[in-house]
Design a protein around this motif. Structure first.
Motif, PDB file in Angstrom:
ATOM      1  N   TYR A 168       0.821  -1.212   0.000  1.00 24.34           N
ATOM      2  CA  TYR A 168       0.000   0.000   0.000  1.00 24.34           C
ATOM      3  C   TYR A 168       0.853   1.261   0.000  1.00 24.34           C
ATOM      4  CZ  TYR A 168      -3.477  -3.480   1.259  1.00 24.34           C
ATOM      5  OH  TYR A 168      -4.273  -4.597   1.273  1.00 24.34           O
ATOM      6  N   GLY A 169       2.109   1.121   0.366  1.00 25.80           N
ATOM      7  CA  GLY A 169       3.039   2.222   0.261  1.00 25.80           C
ATOM      8  C   GLY A 169       2.823   3.340   1.264  1.00 25.80           C
ATOM      9  N   ILE A 170       3.453   4.458   0.990  1.00 24.81           N
ATOM     10  CA  ILE A 170       3.371   5.667   1.823  1.00 24.81           C
ATOM     11  C   ILE A 170       2.805   6.786   0.966  1.00 24.81           C
ATOM     12  CG2 ILE A 170       4.675   7.344   3.185  1.00 24.81           C
ATOM     13  CD1 ILE A 170       6.719   5.164   3.749  1.00 24.81           C
ATOM     14  N   VAL A 171       1.778   7.455   1.452  1.00 22.63           N
ATOM     15  CA  VAL A 171       1.083   8.489   0.681  1.00 22.63           C
ATOM     16  C   VAL A 171       1.298   9.860   1.315  1.00 22.63           C
ATOM     17  CG1 VAL A 171      -0.647   6.846  -0.113  1.00 22.63           C
ATOM     18  CG2 VAL A 171      -1.059   8.155   1.971  1.00 22.63           C
ATOM     19  N   ASN A 172       0.872  10.876   0.567  1.00 18.96           N
ATOM     20  CA  ASN A 172       0.903  12.264   1.048  1.00 18.96           C
ATOM     21  C   ASN A 172       2.301  12.699   1.476  1.00 18.96           C
ATOM     22  OD1 ASN A 172      -1.922  12.491   0.678  1.00 18.96           O
ATOM     23  ND2 ASN A 172      -2.273  11.562   2.687  1.00 18.96           N
ATOM     24  N   ILE A 173       3.284  12.372   0.663  1.00 14.54           N
ATOM     25  CA  ILE A 173       4.658  12.789   0.958  1.00 14.54           C
ATOM     26  C   ILE A 173       4.788  14.272   0.626  1.00 14.54           C
ATOM     27  CG2 ILE A 173       7.090  12.397   0.426  1.00 14.54           C
ATOM     28  CD1 ILE A 173       6.238   9.566  -0.510  1.00 14.54           C
ATOM     29  N   PRO A 174       5.158  15.097   1.597  1.00 13.07           N
ATOM     30  CA  PRO A 174       5.219  16.543   1.333  1.00 13.07           C
ATOM     31  C   PRO A 174       6.450  16.924   0.525  1.00 13.07           C
ATOM     32  CG  PRO A 174       5.951  16.091   3.559  1.00 13.07           C
ATOM     33  CD  PRO A 174       5.494  14.770   2.992  1.00 13.07           C
ATOM     34  N   ARG A 175       6.328  18.002  -0.213  1.00 13.61           N
ATOM     35  CA  ARG A 175       7.490  18.539  -0.910  1.00 13.61           C
ATOM     36  C   ARG A 175       8.218  19.504   0.024  1.00 13.61           C
ATOM     37  NH1 ARG A 175       5.591  19.189  -7.284  1.00 13.61           N
ATOM     38  NH2 ARG A 175       5.692  16.933  -7.697  1.00 13.61           N
ATOM     39  N   PRO A 176       9.534  19.615  -0.132  1.00 19.90           N
ATOM     40  CA  PRO A 176      10.327  20.401   0.830  1.00 19.90           C
ATOM     41  C   PRO A 176      10.136  21.905   0.662  1.00 19.90           C
ATOM     42  CG  PRO A 176      11.708  19.596  -0.948  1.00 19.90           C
ATOM     43  CD  PRO A 176      10.365  18.957  -1.152  1.00 19.90           C
ATOM     44  N   LYS A 177      10.633  22.619   1.663  1.00 16.37           N
ATOM     45  CA  LYS A 177      10.704  24.070   1.602  1.00 16.37           C
ATOM     46  C   LYS A 177      12.167  24.484   1.537  1.00 16.37           C
ATOM     47  CE  LYS A 177       6.366  25.181   3.973  1.00 16.37           C
ATOM     48  NZ  LYS A 177       5.733  25.928   5.083  1.00 16.37           N
ATOM     49  N   VAL A 178      12.442  25.503   0.758  1.00 14.46           N
ATOM     50  CA  VAL A 178      13.791  26.030   0.620  1.00 14.46           C
ATOM     51  C   VAL A 178      13.756  27.494   0.999  1.00 14.46           C
ATOM     52  CG1 VAL A 178      15.730  26.421  -0.933  1.00 14.46           C
ATOM     53  CG2 VAL A 178      14.286  24.403  -1.243  1.00 14.46           C
ATOM     54  N   LEU A 205      10.413  28.897   1.150  1.00 11.03           N
ATOM     55  CA  LEU A 205       9.629  28.871  -0.086  1.00 11.03           C
ATOM     56  C   LEU A 205       9.216  27.440  -0.396  1.00 11.03           C
ATOM     57  CD1 LEU A 205       8.605  30.343  -2.667  1.00 11.03           C
ATOM     58  CD2 LEU A 205      10.819  29.810  -3.709  1.00 11.03           C
ATOM     59  N   SER A 206       7.931  27.210  -0.578  1.00 15.10           N
ATOM     60  CA  SER A 206       7.434  25.876  -0.893  1.00 15.10           C
ATOM     61  C   SER A 206       7.816  25.488  -2.314  1.00 15.10           C
ATOM     62  CB  SER A 206       5.911  25.828  -0.733  1.00 15.10           C
ATOM     63  OG  SER A 206       5.394  24.594  -1.193  1.00 15.10           O
ATOM     64  N   THR A 207       8.176  24.227  -2.480  1.00 15.98           N
ATOM     65  CA  THR A 207       8.478  23.708  -3.822  1.00 15.98           C
ATOM     66  C   THR A 207       7.283  22.927  -4.377  1.00 15.98           C
ATOM     67  OG1 THR A 207       9.476  21.695  -2.910  1.00 15.98           O
ATOM     68  CG2 THR A 207      10.948  23.560  -3.334  1.00 15.98           C
ATOM     69  N   GLU A 208       6.115  23.119  -3.799  1.00 14.98           N
ATOM     70  CA  GLU A 208       4.924  22.397  -4.243  1.00 14.98           C
ATOM     71  C   GLU A 208       4.571  22.697  -5.702  1.00 14.98           C
ATOM     72  OE1 GLU A 208       2.102  19.643  -4.186  1.00 14.98           O
ATOM     73  OE2 GLU A 208       3.370  20.065  -2.454  1.00 14.98           O
ATOM     74  N   TYR A 248      13.144  11.571  -5.404  1.00 14.24           N
ATOM     75  CA  TYR A 248      12.072  10.842  -6.070  1.00 14.24           C
ATOM     76  C   TYR A 248      10.805  10.806  -5.209  1.00 14.24           C
ATOM     77  CZ  TYR A 248       9.552   7.012  -8.318  1.00 14.24           C
ATOM     78  OH  TYR A 248       8.582   6.249  -8.937  1.00 14.24           O
ATOM     79  N   ALA A 249      10.959  10.644  -3.895  1.00 15.22           N
ATOM     80  CA  ALA A 249       9.794  10.529  -3.014  1.00 15.22           C
ATOM     81  C   ALA A 249       8.897  11.773  -3.076  1.00 15.22           C
ATOM     82  CB  ALA A 249      10.245  10.239  -1.577  1.00 15.22           C
ATOM     83  N   PRO A 250       9.428  12.986  -2.885  1.00 14.84           N
ATOM     84  CA  PRO A 250       8.542  14.151  -3.010  1.00 14.84           C
ATOM     85  C   PRO A 250       8.127  14.451  -4.444  1.00 14.84           C
ATOM     86  CG  PRO A 250      10.787  14.856  -2.555  1.00 14.84           C
ATOM     87  CD  PRO A 250      10.765  13.367  -2.399  1.00 14.84           C
ATOM     88  N   LEU A 251       8.864  13.929  -5.422  1.00 12.54           N
ATOM     89  CA  LEU A 251       8.455  14.127  -6.816  1.00 12.54           C
ATOM     90  C   LEU A 251       7.133  13.429  -7.084  1.00 12.54           C
ATOM     91  CD1 LEU A 251       8.825  14.851  -9.821  1.00 12.54           C
ATOM     92  CD2 LEU A 251      10.258  12.807 -10.048  1.00 12.54           C
ATOM     93  N   VAL A 252       7.037  12.154  -6.708  1.00 14.85           N
ATOM     94  CA  VAL A 252       5.821  11.385  -6.994  1.00 14.85           C
ATOM     95  C   VAL A 252       4.803  11.490  -5.861  1.00 14.85           C
ATOM     96  CG1 VAL A 252       7.009   9.777  -8.508  1.00 14.85           C
ATOM     97  CG2 VAL A 252       6.866   9.268  -6.076  1.00 14.85           C
ATOM     98  N   GLN A 253       5.268  11.830  -4.647  1.00 17.79           N
ATOM     99  CA  GLN A 253       4.438  12.029  -3.454  1.00 17.79           C
ATOM    100  C   GLN A 253       3.686  10.768  -3.015  1.00 17.79           C
ATOM    101  OE1 GLN A 253       2.500  15.853  -4.852  1.00 17.79           O
ATOM    102  NE2 GLN A 253       3.430  16.586  -2.951  1.00 17.79           N
ATOM    103  N   TYR A 254       4.067   9.641  -3.592  1.00 19.70           N
ATOM    104  CA  TYR A 254       3.540   8.343  -3.156  1.00 19.70           C
ATOM    105  C   TYR A 254       4.524   7.289  -3.611  1.00 19.70           C
ATOM    106  CZ  TYR A 254       1.195   3.863  -3.597  1.00 19.70           C
ATOM    107  OH  TYR A 254       0.905   2.520  -3.530  1.00 19.70           O
TER     108      TYR A 254
END
Length: 325
Positions: free
Chosen positions: A138-148, A151-154, A225-231
């Motif tokens: 089932y994996g891990i979901v809702n992986i957030p993208r980092p802040k720099v 500034l959000s990288t969303e 890769y993890a925050p790129l796909v977010q799952y």
């Protein structure tokens, strides 16, 4: 400055301009594909250090990408800041890669490939079966993208530049490394370990370091890769990814600095460009890769060097120069 060098700089400038302007050209899906190219290029650069420069066969790169991805995914979803998980994943992969390098001191060639293949299988099974940690299938979901810098990288455009900046920094570090005494020692170990040892090169140390550096870059790739796909789930980190990364290095040109980038274009972007063939695109892709390997066993950059250099220089070449010509 030679015509060949001028042509190389012109090509580099065109590619750099294209990458910088890509967010203004492509829609979000196009940026996602370019991000995938950048992330996989980082993993392939690591494998090129291990295989292309140090001559150590490894089928474990998918495992290190997976470890970096799962460390980042698990900890960031628990509230940890991205940069701490990023460092933990990279350092963990570096340490595991160092330990995995020990079999390379005893076995070589296809025996070493089997050892690293077993490691990849073991890590994949751990991802799949340890549900309490990885979520299993089932994996891990809702992986957030980092802040720099707050500034959000969303947004897709910001995250693209974030990945591109990582690729640029890794490339600069790798450029320095392969032209340093470390890089020359890697090549010496690859070409003739006994002669390298007789010249005072600590082959044991450099073999372990080649595995560790390659693994560390695999961990960095996974952390992006993890925050790129977010799952994430275990399926992307099976043997197929290791073989795909090996394809990138070999097709681009094993031991050439720019080989992984060009190989990633073939492995990541080319299948997308062939989708106009509908159900036949995978067949067309396979045929192109087979023909390339049959007629260009040294890879695309090996072919380019053979066509642009005098025959006597090609025969006696050191495979590191394409990036430093």
């Amino acid at each position: 400055m030679s015509a060949r060098r001028l042509l190389a700089w012109f090509a580099a400038a065109v590619v750099a301009a294209f990458l910088l302007l890509a967010p203004f050209i492509f829609k979000p899906y196009g940026l996602f594909i370019l991000n995938t190219w950048a992330v996989m290029s980082i993993a392939a650069i690591g494998l090129n250090l291990t295989l292309g420069y140090a001559g150590q066969i490894s089928l474990a790169q998918a495992a290190f990408v997976g470890i970096g991805a799962y460390v980042t995914a698990y900890l960031t979803t628990k509230g940890w800041p991205f940069w701490s998980t990023y460092l933990i994943g990279a350092i963990a992969c570096f340490a595991i890669g160092w330990l995995l390098g020990y079999p390379a001191l005893r076995v070589q060639h296809h025996y070493l490939a089997f050892v690293t293949l077993a490691f990849t299988t073991l890590v994949y099974l751990a991802f799949r079966n340890e549900e309490w940690l990885t979520g299993g299938i089932y994996g891990i979901v809702n992986i957030p993208r980092p802040k720099v810098l707050g500034l959000s990288t969303e947004p897709a455009r910001i995250f693209y530049y974030f990945c591109l900046a990582h690729l640029a920094l890794v490339s600069l570090a790798a450029w320095w490394l392969v032209r340093s005494p470390w890089g020359r020692a890697f090549v010496a170990v690859r070409e003739n370990p006994i002669r390298a040892l007789s010249l005072g090169v600590d082959t044991r140390r450099y073999t372990l370091m080649a595995f560790a550096l390659g693994a560390g870059l695999g961990g960095i790739s996974g952390a992006l890769y993890a925050p790129l796909v977010q799952y994430i789930d275990p399926s992307p980190f099976a043997l197929g990814l290791s073989l795909n990364l090996l394809l990138m290095v070999v097709v681009g040109g094993s031991g050439y600095f720019f080989g992984p980038y060009l190989g990633a274009v073939v492995a990541v972007l080319l299948p997308e460009w062939l989708r106009f063939t509908e159900g036949y695109y995978l067949m067309a892709y396979a045929v192109l890769v087979i023909r390339l390997m049959v007629f260009c066993p040294a890879g695309l950059l090996g072919l380019a060097e053979r066509l642009t250099k005098p025959r006597s220089r090609v025969v006696a070449r050191d495979r590191t120069p394409m990036g430093g010509s």
